[in-house]
Structures are given as C-alpha cells and as structure tokens.
Design a protein around this motif. Structure first.
Motif, PDB file in Angstrom:
ATOM      1  N   ASN A 546       0.829  -1.214   0.000  1.00  0.00           N
ATOM      2  CA  ASN A 546       0.000   0.000   0.000  1.00  0.00           C
ATOM      3  C   ASN A 546       0.862   1.262   0.000  1.00  0.00           C
ATOM      4  O   ASN A 546       0.388   2.339   0.383  1.00  0.00           O
ATOM      5  N   ALA A 547       2.124   1.132  -0.406  1.00  0.00           N
ATOM      6  CA  ALA A 547       3.069   2.245  -0.281  1.00  0.00           C
ATOM      7  C   ALA A 547       2.631   3.482  -1.050  1.00  0.00           C
ATOM      8  O   ALA A 547       2.739   4.610  -0.558  1.00  0.00           O
ATOM      9  N   ALA A 548       2.141   3.307  -2.272  1.00  0.00           N
ATOM     10  CA  ALA A 548       1.753   4.460  -3.088  1.00  0.00           C
ATOM     11  C   ALA A 548       0.624   5.237  -2.426  1.00  0.00           C
ATOM     12  O   ALA A 548       0.653   6.481  -2.381  1.00  0.00           O
ATOM     13  N   GLU A 549      -0.369   4.535  -1.909  1.00  0.00           N
ATOM     14  CA  GLU A 549      -1.502   5.207  -1.261  1.00  0.00           C
ATOM     15  C   GLU A 549      -1.070   5.901   0.029  1.00  0.00           C
ATOM     16  O   GLU A 549      -1.530   7.001   0.335  1.00  0.00           O
ATOM     17  N   ILE A 550      -0.174   5.260   0.774  1.00  0.00           N
ATOM     18  CA  ILE A 550       0.320   5.888   2.009  1.00  0.00           C
ATOM     19  C   ILE A 550       1.094   7.157   1.678  1.00  0.00           C
ATOM     20  O   ILE A 550       0.953   8.186   2.355  1.00  0.00           O
ATOM     21  N   ALA A 551       1.909   7.097   0.638  1.00  0.00           N
ATOM     22  CA  ALA A 551       2.692   8.272   0.245  1.00  0.00           C
ATOM     23  C   ALA A 551       1.780   9.423  -0.135  1.00  0.00           C
ATOM     24  O   ALA A 551       2.048  10.596   0.204  1.00  0.00           O
ATOM     25  N   MET A 552       0.696   9.136  -0.841  1.00  0.00           N
ATOM     26  CA  MET A 552      -0.235  10.202  -1.225  1.00  0.00           C
ATOM     27  C   MET A 552      -0.943  10.771  -0.002  1.00  0.00           C
ATOM     28  O   MET A 552      -1.184  11.982   0.083  1.00  0.00           O
ATOM     29  N   ALA A 553      -1.269   9.917   0.962  1.00  0.00           N
ATOM     30  CA  ALA A 553      -1.889  10.410   2.191  1.00  0.00           C
ATOM     31  C   ALA A 553      -0.925  11.305   2.962  1.00  0.00           C
ATOM     32  O   ALA A 553      -1.318  12.351   3.503  1.00  0.00           O
ATOM     33  N   ALA A 554       0.346  10.901   3.017  1.00  0.00           N
ATOM     34  CA  ALA A 554       1.352  11.714   3.702  1.00  0.00           C
ATOM     35  C   ALA A 554       1.499  13.068   3.023  1.00  0.00           C
ATOM     36  O   ALA A 554       1.608  14.107   3.688  1.00  0.00           O
TER      37      ALA A 554
END
Length: 881
Positions: A546-554
């Motif tokens: 889920n790294a891409a989604e976490i990065a966008m949330a950050a």
C-alpha cells in the motif's frame, strides 16, 4: 609481533580495495573498526582514540573503533565533514564460521555506502528539511537536472542548460550532486552550493540504458505514462537510480514516479538573489533571521519541507496559485476548523520518512507505529473537513481515507509504544498471534506452567507428594517418594511415566509432555523473537503493498499543514490575500517587510508601512529611490520583492492590499561582499551580479538594485549606474526598484516616461537626522552621510572636519563648476583647521521647567485642564520670543 597478514586482515584489505574513496566500517562483534589511513582520518574527525593492531609491511597497523549501537551519531559527524562510509557487516555468526573450519573468517560484505545524498535515518536528517541527491546531465549542449529525496521517494527532473545549473542548486540546496566522470568544471559551483560532487562513470548517464532501468524500476514497458522525457532528462534520472542501486546494494527505496517540471513553471531566482533576500538562511549564517523562519507555522516535518520547497520555487501557474490562495482563505475564514486541524496534525508522525526506511529494510517497529498513528489521524482529519471546501483541501481530504484495513492491521498487531529495534522484540500486541502468546507465556511464566503440570500429574496418579523438579543434569523431571515406585512403574501409569533415576528415597520419571515442554521453555525466548521477526516482515510487506496510497496520504497531510499554517500566519500577522493576474501590474498598498516587522515587534517597536506602484502596460516601470543610508531603502527594496515571492508561493502577504502581475524572474543586487577566494573585490562581485541581471532579465522580471557603482570612483560609478538604469528601461523592459546615492540620476525622470523618483523621508533636528522610514514621491537633495557617520560614533573632530570639507566642496562646486582638485589644494589641512568651539549648553526653557514640575498622578481633571492652558501660554510666549 609477526608481520604475517592474518586471514581477517586479508579480508579487510580485499574489501577495502573495492571502496578506496570511502571509510570502511568493518564490523567486529559489537564494534565497527577502522584500520590504516581510514583509522587515522576517522580518529581525527571523530576525536576518538587511535590505537594499533599488529603490523603490516613493517609498520604498525593504526586502528580505531566505534560501538555499533551508537554508529549513527559517528556517521553523521563523518558525513558532515565530507566523508563517505562503506558499512561492512557480518553475514554469519562466528559459530557458523567455525563449522567451515577452525581458521575460517566470518563472512562480511558491504551492505551500504553512506553518502550525503542517500541518508534515511531520522538521527542523520533534519526533520524539517529535504535531503536531495541530484544529477546533472549534458548531451550535445542540452542539459537536464534530476533530484530525489531518498528518505521520502520524491523524484523530479527538469530541463537545465548549464547557465541555469547554479540557480537550480541554489533553489534545492542539495547534499550531493552526481556528474559525469572527468567533468571537473562543475566542482567549484557545486561546492559553492554546499554540496558534495560525486563523479560517476559515463555508462551511468547512458540515456538508452537509463530508459530501460527506469521502466524496470516502475514495472512498465514505457515511461510515456509519466511524461515525455528528453535524452538528457533520461540520462540524469538514470544516473540517480544507478547511484542509489550502488550505494544501497540493490535495496532500492520506495521511489515515486518522476515528475517533470517545465523550466518556466517556477520563478527563476539565482543564488545571489536568494542570498541577498535571505530566503532560507540569514546573511549572518543559520536560519534565524531568514524569511523561512519568519513564516514557518507548520506543525509537521513533511509540512515544513513542503513549505520550504514552495518558498524556494514560487509558482508561475496562475490557476495553481489561485487554488492555494483559496485553501488559505478557507482556513482564515473558518478558524475553528483550522485550529482543530492543526491540533490533529500535531499528532501525525512523519509517514513519508517512515515509509522510506521501511522500503530499504532499515526500519524498526516505531516506523510501523508511525504509519499506524498517521493513518489513524488521517482518517480523523478527513472527517473534520467539510464537503464544501476549496479544491486543494477537498482533494487532500479524499486521499486521507480508504486505509482502514491497513490501519486496523497495524493497530491490532502493535503495542502502543513499541521499542526502537525489531530484534529486541516486545512490539507485537498480546492476542495478535497465538503461537507468540504461548511462547511468551512459557518464557515469562515457565514456573506457572510447570506448577500446572504438577497438579495434573498429582490428579492423574493420586500421589499428593509428587513433585516436578529441575536440575542441570536431568532437566525437568517428575519425582515421587520410593514408596510409590511400584505404582508408577505399573500399568497404566507406566505408559505415561518413564523411569529416569532412582535415589535412596526418591524415584524420578519423565513424560513425553514434560520433555516437550522443557524444550519449549528453554527455546521460548528465541522462539518469541523469531515469531516477532516473521510478523514484522509480514507487516512490512503489507505496508509496501500500500506504499503508493500511504505516500499520497502523507503528501495530503503536508498540503493541509502548509495551507493551515499560512492561514495561521495571515491571521496572527494581519496579512491579506493578494490579487494575481497576467497583467503588468505591481501595486502594493501598506507593504511591510515580514522579518523586520517581527523583529521590531519583539523589541517594542513598530514598522512603517509603505506603498509601491510599478504598474505599467506596454512600457517599463522603474522607481528611482534616493535617501540617506540607514533610512530604510534596502528594507523597502527587499520587502516588495518578498511580497511578490510570497504571493506566488501561495501565501497571503504583509500588505493592506496587493495587485501583482505574475513575475517569472526575481533578481536582487543588494548589499556588499567580496569573494577573496576567487580574487574578486566587492566592486567586482557587484558588477558580476549586475551583469547577470542585465543579460537575463525579461519583461516579466522584477529587479531590485541598490547602490550600483558605489565601489569605484565617483564619476565611474555614476556612469555605470546611469547606463545600467537606462539599459533596464530600454532593453530589459522590466519592473524595477533602483536605489542610489547618485542624485544626478533623478534628472532622468524628466526624460523617461516609465521612470518615477521616490525618496525616503527624513527630518533634521539640531544638526542630527531623524529617519521617518516613509517612502514619498520626489528626490532627496543630499545623502546626510556626515549625520549618519555621527550616529555611528565617529569621533567629534572627524565629524567636524568632514562638515568643513563638505561645505567647502559644495560651495566650490557651485562657484567653480566642480573643479574639485583646486578646492582640495586650497583647503587647509586637518592639523591647521581650528578645533570646533563647543557651543554653550542652554538652560531649560520655561516650558521644560514647568513640565518638570508636573506630577500627572496627582492632578484632578480641572487641574489638568488649567495646566494645558498654562503650558499653551508658555509655548506661545517662547515662540514670540
């Protein structure tokens, strides 16, 4: 001592040979050890003891070491001092090595090359600043610049001709810049920018290979989905990725798809202008006193990094700027939501960098906890933001939701406050994994488990005196008095209890269940750690899925932090929303310098606001500013440039009103400094910076110039200033503020329609000058240099002599048409000049004497009114006298 090279030292020399330009941290047990020249360099840099270990080629082998658990602090010191460090770890235990032979050396490998641009650890980084690794590539005269923050995965590229390289480095303030091997022409500008230059083989910059490397990295057949990249851009990006693979030994961090920036997407600001305007660092050094420090109200690390990025690269995209202003205005208007948001953001960890460490397998349980807490806060923040928010806020809110499954998994799996290192264990919550709970129970409550088994055996045999005991020979065993031996050895108990030992009064047995439990108890600690290591790997894998989604949330949290912080700034400092468009307008009402205003407020003073109008259509608009030193000309010049910069980064501005047509270049030539290292005088530095402005400024540029030509003879300086002013008007056609002490230039206002004279007002009082800091239309008639020199503390004889010389020169200039040499020849020397006679001090006036006798706290209203009439009468009498 023998000079024979030991197997261990042979291994060290073999590994060191592959890393000649780095210090080799060679792991030996609980220490990293360094030898030979590495030890000498490290001991000096780290101020640690230098010892020796055996001999090599007849000389002592120098040695020093640092504890592995404290290595990060030493690494930071070495990196700051310009070293690169190769970290060599033990790849097996000494016990495993012995299985291969008595003299076998523990296998060791370099697992990481630590360089300034590849740091990921929190202890090695500033949480509020990006740490950029950059690469510049040139293919047949076309250049490109790529940059990445390895700790966050942020990846960008832009076209970059050689002439734009210095401004790009000034904007990004990189830690390390990659260049093609053999290109030493770039060393000086890179080191001037405070970065480390790292040459790479030309193969690393091969554009064809780079394209394939990037496609493989992002799992695509082509890069077209990310944009259209030129060959130089591919080469620069490929070099960055190749270098990361080299330094991280194949453990690539999470890298976001590259973002291509157009050259005209941000305001171009050269290094001199950034320095003169003190955008991120004060001229005195450090961040205190800079514009960034004055405006930073962010409460998270990612927000602080995003704010600095926007300040260093203000946008030229009107739609993007307007959207940012809308977001700030929404939080200015809705203060309750803004305050709740900022309180929630304070509890949001730095998910960007936690994710970066997890991607290179350099993370710990606290990084997982940071993601758990960050995603939980993200969901709470999304719920507090209304549906009718501006585009920037609503888009950010949409990226904060949808992480319930991962956040729930991390919440169930982790304890509230996990330890730093996974190898220490204790980070998995009770109840998450049954085998782990059992192992922990055995590890922590072994006696209780054995007592429970003893009770079960007593019930089974009916022997209340049966005991389960332990010794180092038999381990755990069941013991009964010898009087019960026959019963224990008979069926059906003999099927369960196996005879082990008979003593004088006791008989000892074991059972399969007891033997199994003994093994479990003895191995429980290691089993628990092994299970937790497995769980950590599984959680890390879940995060990376889920790294891409976490990065966008950050990133969304950082966006909200910046918008709410700028709103907080606008409210607390009484800033206003600027109007921006594509016209040539530049109209500021009641403008203020943000840094100076805050400084004055802290000392109990107040800032004098001023207007500025450089608006024009189809022609240049320049203000020629005159006035004495110390009156505030430089502050006025800078504040208008900063207002334009703040407006285009998306902030409100320190003014009552501001209407600004987009600025695409910002140039500043303010202040004086020499460059002795390159043999440049103050005047030479001034001319170099002025030349850059005149050669590059376009019609949408904003230029501020101060005291052009002051470093040379009067007529030379006047001529240069005159020609520079005319060139700005005729050739550059830009908006400009031009401050000068050459009052002769004010005559140009009558000949150039786009030139307007302005002056900083002052008042003279009893031979001294009082600065009003107010900018008015018109021109100053003189510079008040002698008065300012008096304020600075020059000795009174010097001031008196200066007045004498000045009066003679001014009178002679009027009478003789400016024949200065003749006047100087006729002027008596200093020694022959009579000393000035001190004027007798006058006594207090009647008005002063009367005021001295007044005690306001004792006056009644009637007495106060009578006093006013009496004082007015005294004042009128003095005036008549």
């Amino acid at each position: 001592m023998s000079d024979t090279v030991t197997p261990m030292m042979a291994q060290y020399l073999e590994i060191k040979e592959a890393y000649p330009d780095a210090l080799l941290f060679y792991r030996m047990g609980d220490f990293y050890e360094l030898f030979f020249e590495d030890a000498e360099a490290a001991s000096a840099a780290l101020d640690i003891a230098l010892t020796k270990r055996g001999k090599h080629q007849g000389k002592d082998i120098a040695m020093c070491g640092v504890p592995h658990h404290a290595a990060e602090g030493y690494l930071l010191t070495l990196i700051k001092k310009g070293f690169r460090v190769a970290v060599c770890e033990q790849m097996e235990s000494p016990a495993e090595a012995k299985k291969r032979g008595y003299k076998a050396v523990v296998k060791r490998e370099v697992v990481r090359l630590v360089t300034p641009g590849t740091l990921t650890e929190d202890t090695l980084l500033d949480a509020r600043r990006n740490n950029f690794l950059c690469a510049w590539a040139d293919i047949r005269g076309d250049g490109a610049f790529a940059w990445i923050d390895v700790s966050t995965g942020e990846f960008h590229v832009t076209p970059c001709p050689r002439v734009v390289l210095n401004p790009m480095m000034a904007r990004l303030n990189p830690s390390e810049v990659l260049v093609m091997d053999g290109d030493e022409t770039l060393r000086e500008p890179i080191e001037e920018a405070g970065a480390t230059m790292t040459p790479l083989a030309r193969a690393s910059f091969d554009s064809t290979g780079a394209e394939a490397r990037l496609a493989a990295l992002f799992g695509t057949k082509t890069l077209e989905g990310f944009g259209q990249f030129t060959r130089p851009e591919l080469a620069a990006m490929g070099a960055v990725i190749d270098y990361i693979e080299i330094t991280q030994k194949g453990r690539l961090p999470m890298i976001r798809p590259p973002v291509r920036e157009e050259m005209d997407g941000a305001v171009r600001i050269d290094a001199a202008t950034r320095r003169n305007l003190e955008l991120t660092h004060a001229l005195s050094g450090g961040r205190a006193g800079s514009l960034l420090t004055a405006i930073d109200r962010t409460v998270t690390g990612p927000g602080a990094r995003l704010l600095e990025a926007r300040l260093c690269a203000p946008s030229t995209n009107l739609a993007r700027i307007t959207a940012r202003h809308d977001a700030v205005e929404a939080f200015v208007t809705d203060r309750l939501t803004a305050q709740d948001l900022r309180a929630a953001l304070r509890r949001a960890p730095d998910m960007e960098r936690a994710l970066g460490r997890l991607s290179v397998d350099r993370a710990g349980p606290r990084d997982l906890a940071a993601l758990r807490d960050g995603l939980t806060q993200a969901d709470a923040i999304a719920r507090m933001l209304g549906a009718d928010m501006p585009e920037v806020i609503s888009e950010a809110a949409s990226l904060l939701v949808g992480h319930d499954a991962l956040a729930g998994l991390l919440d169930r799996a982790l304890v509230a406050e996990p330890p730093l290192l996974a190898r220490d264990g204790g980070f998995v919550a009770a109840g998450f994994d049954t085998p782990l709970d059992e192992a922990r129970t055995l590890r922590d409550e072994g006696r209780g488990v054995i007592a429970q088994m003893q009770g079960e055996y007593q019930d089974l045999t009916g022997i209340s005196s049966l005991k389960v005991k332990h010794n180092n020979v038999l381990g755990y065993f069941v013991e009964t008095p010898s009087t019960h031996a026959d019963k224990m050895l008979s069926e059906p108990l003999s099927d369960t209890f196996k005879h082990r030992q008979t003593t004088a009064n006791q008989v000892r047995f074991t059972t399969p269940a007891l033997s199994e439990m003994e093994t479990k108890i003895l191995n429980a600690g290691g089993t628990a750690l092994g299970i937790e290591a497995r769980i950590f790997a599984e959680l890390r894998a879940a995060v990376m899925d889920n790294a891409a989604e976490i990065a966008m949330a950050a990133r969304a949290l950082a966006e909200l932090d910046v918008a709410s912080a700028l709103a907080e700034l606008a409210v607390s400092e009484d800033w206003t929303r600027p109007t921006l468009d594509t016209s040539r307008a530049f109209r500021i009402s009641g403008g203020r310098h943000p840094v100076v205003e805050q400084s004055l407020r802290r000392s109990g003073g107040s800032f004098v606001a001023n207007d500025c109008d450089l608006s024009a259509e189809g022609e240049a608009r320049i203000w020629l500013l005159t006035g004495p030193n110390m009156a505030g000309k430089s502050t006025y010049l800078r504040q208008n440039a900063l207002i334009a910069l703040l407006a285009q980064m998306g902030a409100f501005v320190p003014a009552a009103e501001a209407h600004i047509g987009l600025v695409d270049q910002l140039f500043s030539r303010v202040g004086a400094a020499d460059d002795l290292a390159r043999g440049r005088s103050t005047f030479m530095v001034e001319m170099v910076e002025t030349a850059a402005i005149l050669n590059q400024a376009g019609e949408r540029a904003l230029v501020i110039l101060d005291e052009i030509g002051r470093g040379t003879a009067t007529y030379d300086g006047l001529s240069i200033a005159w020609a520079t002013l005319e060139h700005l008007y005729e050739n550059n056609g830009c908006r400009a503020l031009f401050a000068t002490h050459y009052h002769e230039l004010t005559a140009l206002a009558g000949r150039l329609d786009g030139l307007k004279n302005a002056t900083v007002a002052v008042r003279e009082w009893e031979g001294d000058v009082v600065f009003l800091h107010e900018v008015r239309p018109g021109a100053a008639d003189r510079s008040y240099g002698v008065q300012v020199a008096k304020l600075a503390g020059l000795p009174e004889p010097v001031i008196a002599r200066a007045r004498t010389v000045l009066d003679a020169l001014e009178e002679g200039d009027r009478d003789t048409g400016g024949k200065a040499k003749a006047l100087i020849d006729d002027l008596p020397l200093f020694a022959a000049t009579p000393a000035p006679q001190a004027k007798p001090k006058a006594g207090p006036s009647p008005l002063d004497a009367a005021l001295a006798e007044v005690h306001p706290d004792t006056l009644t209203p009637r007495e106060a009114l009578d006093l006013i009439y009496a004082l007015k009468a005294l004042s009128t009498g003095q005036a008549k006298t």
